[in-house]
Design a protein around this motif. Sequence first.
Motif, PDB file in Angstrom:
ATOM      1  N   SER A  53       0.826  -1.209   0.000  1.00  0.00           N
ATOM      2  CA  SER A  53       0.000   0.000   0.000  1.00  0.00           C
ATOM      3  C   SER A  53       0.857   1.255   0.000  1.00  0.00           C
ATOM      4  N   THR A  54       1.992   1.223   0.726  1.00  0.00           N
ATOM      5  CA  THR A  54       2.869   2.390   0.714  1.00  0.00           C
ATOM      6  C   THR A  54       3.585   2.532  -0.626  1.00  0.00           C
ATOM      7  N   LEU A  57       1.272   4.457  -2.611  1.00  0.00           N
ATOM      8  CA  LEU A  57       1.348   5.862  -2.228  1.00  0.00           C
ATOM      9  C   LEU A  57       2.593   6.519  -2.811  1.00  0.00           C
ATOM     10  N   LYS A 219      -5.369   6.782  -3.272  1.00  0.00           N
ATOM     11  CA  LYS A 219      -4.812   7.158  -1.967  1.00  0.00           C
ATOM     12  C   LYS A 219      -5.717   6.680  -0.836  1.00  0.00           C
ATOM     13  N   SER A 222      -5.330   2.972  -0.293  1.00  0.00           N
ATOM     14  CA  SER A 222      -4.022   2.671   0.293  1.00  0.00           C
ATOM     15  C   SER A 222      -4.015   2.948   1.789  1.00  0.00           C
ATOM     16  N   PHE A 223      -4.557   4.100   2.206  1.00  0.00           N
ATOM     17  CA  PHE A 223      -4.591   4.429   3.626  1.00  0.00           C
ATOM     18  C   PHE A 223      -5.526   3.496   4.393  1.00  0.00           C
ATOM     19  N   LEU A 226      -3.688   0.345   5.007  1.00  0.00           N
ATOM     20  CA  LEU A 226      -2.678   0.572   6.039  1.00  0.00           C
ATOM     21  C   LEU A 226      -3.287   0.522   7.437  1.00  0.00           C
TER      22      LEU A 226
END
Length: 370
Positions: A53-54, A57, A219, A222-223, A226
């Motif tokens: 996921s990062t 980002l 985004k 992804s967050f 996380l």
Amino acid sequence: MALRLKADQVLLLLLVFVPITLVLEYVVHASATTLFLTSAVAIVPLAGIMGKSTEMLAEHVGAGLGGLLNATFGNAAELIIAIFALRAGLHDLVKASLTGSIIGNILLIFGLSALLGGLKFRTQTFNRTAAKLGATLLLLSAVGLVIPSLLYYLRDGAEMGTAATGAGSGSGWLSLEISVVLVVCYVLSLVFALRTHAELYQGTGHAADAAHAAPTWSKGKSFAVLVGAAAIVGWMSEILVGGAEEAAHALGMTEVFVGVIVVALVGNAAEHSTAVLVALRNKMDLSVQIAVGSSLQIALFIAPLLVFLSYAIGPQPIDLVFTPLEVVAVAVSVLVVGQIADDGKTHWMEGVLLLAVYVVLGLAFFNLPG
């Protein structure tokens, strides 16, 4: 692309250890050693998912901030583990995991990246100025971690052995003061990397990168991934820490070895996958930023943060006094990576050398008397 698909499939398969661990903990009430092993395996795919996921980002924000995000959230799993160990009063395990993360990132992760990337590309390049600054900051962090240990063994060690010194001793206060200095240096390094000299961290660029330029996750997604993965990592970490001491004795390992090698490997799985994969795409700038940046963040931010947190959540404050072998390991690792980063180029043989140093240190920690 095929390698990424295989890695994702392995991560999905390993996720089965999350429900397995929960069943063993709350239904079967398995032994602490069994829970330690299954929770450790469960954290690996979760940390890997955080890494993916990062990486998404990073594609949104560029190589400089992307490397910082990879380092930050890659270290999130280890920070969570360390916080639970801190609450349990396992100071040796916490400090050993910090040591293991520092040497693991700059020796194991960087070594694997240089080796596998070097087997695909004859020579890989990265920004020499940025790499040298990273190596210099690592040297500073090594000084910050070595000085409390040196003073402790010179002044207090003969009388007090290796017991925790606590906040009231000279070593405790010195650790707190040095932690402030390290955090200030970390914040200023972020200003340098993200504001005043951001161009040094944008990557060299390759034609092949175009195929990987478009992120596949938003985004928001992804967050969300996380946050979800971090929450489950916290759950698994509590179980892992609960069985750490018993597992160490049952498996014939010292608590220091468990922290330096086992916990550090588990907590840094995200960097292991991401840094190597970007090196295979000839993005050595990002790979170096992840490996070195992650070690810097551990030494300049995570370690001081844990010192600060120990005053609030720990049974007693933690200091920055490490065992002599840990001090030597960090110092040697920093010197070796500084030599390799000096010319801004890397090849597969340098990867072999980094991995060889890591194996030698691992053998030393395994044979360290309990």
